[in-house]
Design an enzyme around this catalytic site. Structure first.
Site, PDB file in Angstrom:
ATOM      1  N   GLU A  74      10.123  15.794  15.322  1.00  0.00           N
ATOM      2  CA  GLU A  74      10.676  15.476  13.896  1.00  0.00           C
ATOM      3  C   GLU A  74       9.789  16.649  12.790  1.00  0.00           C
ATOM      4  O   GLU A  74       8.545  17.079  12.756  1.00  0.00           O
ATOM      5  CB  GLU A  74      10.735  14.738  13.458  1.00  0.00           C
ATOM      6  N   CYS A 133      13.853  10.662   6.475  1.00  0.00           N
ATOM      7  CA  CYS A 133      14.012  10.546   8.376  1.00  0.00           C
ATOM      8  C   CYS A 133      15.331  10.036   8.792  1.00  0.00           C
ATOM      9  O   CYS A 133      14.819  10.454  10.054  1.00  0.00           O
ATOM     10  CB  CYS A 133      13.614   9.156   7.499  1.00  0.00           C
ATOM     11  N   GLU A 184      10.039   1.556  10.265  1.00  0.00           N
ATOM     12  CA  GLU A 184      11.192   2.045  10.378  1.00  0.00           C
ATOM     13  C   GLU A 184      10.162   3.917  10.676  1.00  0.00           C
ATOM     14  O   GLU A 184       9.399   4.017   9.719  1.00  0.00           O
ATOM     15  CB  GLU A 184      11.291   1.898   9.191  1.00  0.00           C
ATOM     16  N   LYS A 223       0.487  -1.327   0.503  1.00  0.00           N
ATOM     17  CA  LYS A 223       0.437   0.272  -0.103  1.00  0.00           C
ATOM     18  C   LYS A 223       0.751   2.098   0.053  1.00  0.00           C
ATOM     19  O   LYS A 223       1.395   1.411   0.931  1.00  0.00           O
ATOM     20  CB  LYS A 223      -0.655   0.112   1.371  1.00  0.00           C
ATOM     21  N   GLY A 247       6.795   4.947   7.969  1.00  0.00           N
ATOM     22  CA  GLY A 247       5.715   5.926   7.934  1.00  0.00           C
ATOM     23  C   GLY A 247       6.318   6.917   9.666  1.00  0.00           C
ATOM     24  O   GLY A 247       7.445   6.511  10.288  1.00  0.00           O
TER      25      GLY A 247
HETATM   26  P1  NAP Z   1       2.871   8.331   7.256  1.00  0.00           P
HETATM   27  O1  NAP Z   1       1.145   9.391   7.165  1.00  0.00           O
HETATM   28  O2  NAP Z   1       3.070   7.643   8.864  1.00  0.00           O
HETATM   29  O3  NAP Z   1       1.853   7.504   6.229  1.00  0.00           O
HETATM   30  C1  NAP Z   1       2.741   6.259   6.091  1.00  0.00           C
HETATM   31  C2  NAP Z   1       2.120   5.589   5.507  1.00  0.00           C
HETATM   32  O4  NAP Z   1       0.848   4.970   6.140  1.00  0.00           O
HETATM   33  C3  NAP Z   1       1.137   5.686   3.719  1.00  0.00           C
HETATM   34  O5  NAP Z   1       1.276   4.702   2.663  1.00  0.00           O
HETATM   35  C4  NAP Z   1      -0.069   6.654   4.515  1.00  0.00           C
HETATM   36  O6  NAP Z   1      -1.052   6.353   3.818  1.00  0.00           O
HETATM   37  C5  NAP Z   1      -0.587   4.788   5.486  1.00  0.00           C
HETATM   38  N1  NAP Z   1      -1.204   5.010   6.761  1.00  0.00           N
HETATM   39  C6  NAP Z   1      -1.784   6.229   7.041  1.00  0.00           C
HETATM   40  N2  NAP Z   1      -2.577   5.610   8.111  1.00  0.00           N
HETATM   41  C7  NAP Z   1      -2.889   4.127   7.837  1.00  0.00           C
HETATM   42  C8  NAP Z   1      -3.784   3.338   9.036  1.00  0.00           C
HETATM   43  N3  NAP Z   1      -4.383   3.987   9.912  1.00  0.00           N
HETATM   44  N4  NAP Z   1      -3.370   2.309   8.444  1.00  0.00           N
HETATM   45  C9  NAP Z   1      -2.664   2.033   7.291  1.00  0.00           C
HETATM   46  N5  NAP Z   1      -1.697   2.891   7.084  1.00  0.00           N
HETATM   47  C10 NAP Z   1      -1.876   3.665   7.276  1.00  0.00           C
HETATM   48  O7  NAP Z   1       3.858   8.802   6.955  1.00  0.00           O
HETATM   49  P2  NAP Z   1       4.229  10.227   5.626  1.00  0.00           P
HETATM   50  O8  NAP Z   1       3.442  10.993   6.367  1.00  0.00           O
HETATM   51  O9  NAP Z   1       4.134   9.776   4.743  1.00  0.00           O
HETATM   52  O10 NAP Z   1       5.824   9.565   5.713  1.00  0.00           O
HETATM   53  C11 NAP Z   1       6.635  10.681   6.436  1.00  0.00           C
HETATM   54  C12 NAP Z   1       6.911   9.909   7.823  1.00  0.00           C
HETATM   55  O11 NAP Z   1       7.562   8.958   7.747  1.00  0.00           O
HETATM   56  C13 NAP Z   1       7.886  10.817   8.465  1.00  0.00           C
HETATM   57  O12 NAP Z   1       7.578  10.576   9.770  1.00  0.00           O
HETATM   58  C14 NAP Z   1       9.152   9.545   8.399  1.00  0.00           C
HETATM   59  O13 NAP Z   1      10.522  10.287   9.138  1.00  0.00           O
HETATM   60  C15 NAP Z   1       8.934   8.639   8.617  1.00  0.00           C
HETATM   61  N6  NAP Z   1      10.395   8.029   7.486  1.00  0.00           N
HETATM   62  C16 NAP Z   1      10.915   6.920   7.971  1.00  0.00           C
HETATM   63  C17 NAP Z   1      12.070   6.033   7.422  1.00  0.00           C
HETATM   64  C18 NAP Z   1      12.684   5.323   8.092  1.00  0.00           C
HETATM   65  O14 NAP Z   1      13.022   4.274   7.465  1.00  0.00           O
HETATM   66  N7  NAP Z   1      12.695   5.273  10.231  1.00  0.00           N
HETATM   67  C19 NAP Z   1      11.596   6.700   6.342  1.00  0.00           C
HETATM   68  C20 NAP Z   1      10.984   7.643   5.713  1.00  0.00           C
HETATM   69  C21 NAP Z   1      10.059   7.935   5.926  1.00  0.00           C
HETATM   70  P3  NAP Z   1      -1.573   7.132   2.578  1.00  0.00           P
HETATM   71  O15 NAP Z   1      -0.011   8.261   2.675  1.00  0.00           O
HETATM   72  O16 NAP Z   1      -1.959   7.101   1.745  1.00  0.00           O
HETATM   73  O17 NAP Z   1      -2.425   8.429   3.871  1.00  0.00           O
END
Ligand code: NAP
Length: 496
Positions: A388, A286, A252, A177, A230
């Site tokens: 962050e 991240c 992650e 997804k 995420g």
């Molecule tokens: P996010 O809002 O947490 O979304 C991550 C993923 O989860 C997206 O595919 C999102 O879909 C999905 N999602 C949202 N609500 C959900 C739910 N209730 N159940 C299951 N899945 C759900 O994060 P983001 O804004 O896309 O990314 C930024 C974050 O990712 C930052 O905190 C960053 O540090 C972190 N990150 C970490 C790493 C690592 O390797 N540690 C790498 C990259 C990013 P939708 O987008 O369609 O809502």
């Protein structure tokens, strides 16, 4: 301009949502729609998971030897290599990342598949030196089942590769997804997997929104492992969803990574590492090194050099090879950056550069741009030192001693990455030992490899991706007992 129309990929075929629902995806550089995607419902997710479950138990996938799986992964790596430009253009289009960065990332992508291909037939069990006479025991490592891969928008293909390559190497099947903001390149990847010869249903992609499609996937009873990347707020939903079915989890999450600069460092090198670490990808990384801990004796020099370099960063069209910083991917993310900078100023921070949406020469670039921004924060407890941003915003603070630098570095609920800039070998090793963080870079920053584990401490998550252990994390261990004696089992209820 007509919008590009993408479809999901389930059971080896492209398809729409069963109710034909769709949503528009936005171009971050122009803030206008460029493509439409199926808006998957729980029913669509159910179809995809069942396709993956069927493929997992299907003869076509099960009968492949681990060596044959490795060959398929190698073939997929080759196909990615042949399609680098297509994948790089799509990724730059959908998340606004610089084309020169996506070309670099996609150019390296095959390495993840080649590395995991090599590991596929090295997943071994053990013969156990058991303490029971006449008994033999050994272990077998088996794939877990259907893996759900939840991917954010900042590096879609890279974050998919580091999940999908080890999951497939171990013999699992996968439903991805992607983020609703960045699904196109992942759909193309799934088509390449089909072309490589993976059986239908082994790799599936459902598009749609987190609270609907994402939530339906992570709470699906047939999903046995959830690989999530995420933010921490979403991760809490995912952990709760997994509790219903006891699915395995790897998380992650985000970071607030420190960059620690000592007076004996090569200052220009440190400045370059800091600028690359926090302003590359518009800070939407991240591992963004967003907390700058700088020794007081070189503090002003380093801060000024970062501010000067930030002022010279070419902001513009991500498709232009001369551009050094593109837009942020979403308007929501831009709003978060603006809000956190405003809070920092209210709390007494000093703005050294940026803090505004930039004026761009090109009238077509009406998207979500933000200047590279540097602030000095007086207190380690300030919001900007703890939260962050996921944007091009760095917060600097001076330190006096190594002990103080260590305390500042560890004063965070996150622990994803850290940068240490010093020529003192003993000090570097001391800090590598004592800084609580999953990745530590010494005199460099933001280097990744298929061979090096990635993952965090604390609120940055748990589990490790990449490296040898990544394949093992997608397996279950089974223990087998064999009775070697010819003596029949005695009736347990007859007294002897
Ligand atoms: P996010 O809002 O947490 O979304 C991550 C993923 O989860 C997206 O595919 C999102 O879909 C999905 N999602 C949202 N609500 C959900 C739910 N209730 N159940 C299951 N899945 C759900 O994060 P983001 O804004 O896309 O990314 C930024 C974050 O990712 C930052 O905190 C960053 O540090 C972190 N990150 C970490 C790493 C690592 O390797 N540690 C790498 C990259 C990013 P939708 O987008 O369609 O809502």
């Amino acid at each position: 301009m007509s919008l590009q129309r993408f479809q999901m990929f389930i059971r080896g075929e492209v398809c729409d949502a069963t109710n034909d629902a769709r949503y528009d995806s936005m171009d971050p550089a122009t803030a206008s729609a460029w493509a439409t995607f199926p808006d998957a419902s729980a029913a669509d997710v159910d179809i995809a998971v069942k396709a993956a479950e069927q493929a997992f138990y299907g003869k076509e996938w099960r009968s492949l030897t681990a060596t044959a799986r490795g060959k398929l992964l190698r073939k997929l790596g080759d196909l990615i290599s042949e399609n680098t430009e297509l994948l790089a253009q799509l990724e730059s289009q959908e998340n606004g990342k610089l084309i020169r960065e996506t070309r670099g990332q996609v150019g390296y992508l095959p390495e993840f598949f080649y590395y995991m291909a090599g590991l596929a037939d090295k997943v071994e069990g053990e013969t156990l030196p058991i303490d029971k006479p006449d008994m033999m025991a050994y272990t077998i490592r088996e794939p877990i089942g259907v893996v759900a891969a939840i991917i954010p928008w900042n590096s879609p293909l890279y974050l998919t590769a580091i999940k999908v390559a080890p999951a497939l190497a171990a013999g699992n099947t996968v439903v991805i997804k992607p983020s609703e903001h960045a699904s196109a390149s992942i759909i193309e990847l799934a088509k390449l997997a089909q072309q490589a010869g993976f059986p239908a249903g082994v790799l599936n992609v459902v598009t749609g929104f987190g609270p609907t499609a994402g939530s339906a996937l992570t709470s699906h009873p047939l999903v046995r492992h959830i690989a999530f990347t995420g933010g921490s707020a979403t991760a809490r939903h995912v952990v709760r969803a997994s509790a219903e079915n006891f699915a395995h989890l790897s998380l992650e999450l985000g970071g607030k990574s420190p960059q620690i600069v000592f007076p004996d460092a090569d200052i220009d090198s440190a400045v370059n590492g800091i600028v690359a670490g926090v302003f590359a990808a518009s800070g939407q990384s991240c591992v963004a090194g967003s907390r700058l801990l700088i020794h007081e004796s070189i503090y002003e020099e380093v801060v000024q050099k970062i501010a000067d370099r930030a002022a010279r960063i070419q902001i513009g069209n991500p498709k232009d090879a001369a551009t050094e910083m593109g837009p942020m991917t979403t308007e929501a993310q831009l709003n978060i950056a603006e809000k956190l900078v405003a809070t920092a100023l209210e709390e007494g921070a000093t703005l050294r550069h940026g803090g505004q949406r930039p004026e761009l020469g090109d009238a077509s670039l009406t998207g979500w741009y933000y200047q590279p921004t540097l602030l000095e924060c007086p207190k380690p407890s300030d919001t900007l030192m703890q939260e962050e941003v996921f944007g091009p915003v760095a917060a600097a603070i001076p330190f006096k001693t190594e002990e103080e630098a260590l305390a500042l570095a560890n004063d965070s609920r996150f622990g994803l990455a850290a940068g240490i800039w010093t020529r003192d070998l003993a000090r570097a090793h001391r800090l590598c030992r004592d800084v609580r963080s999953g990745i530590i870079w010494v005199n460099t920053y933001r280097v990744v490899s298929a061979m090096a584990p990635i993952g965090g401490f604390g609120e940055s998550g748990y589990g490790r991706e990449c490296g040898i252990d990544a394949v093992l994390s997608y397996t279950e261990k089974k223990t087998v007992w064999i009775n070697l004696s010819d003596t029949p089992m005695a009736d347990p209820f007859v007294m002897r």
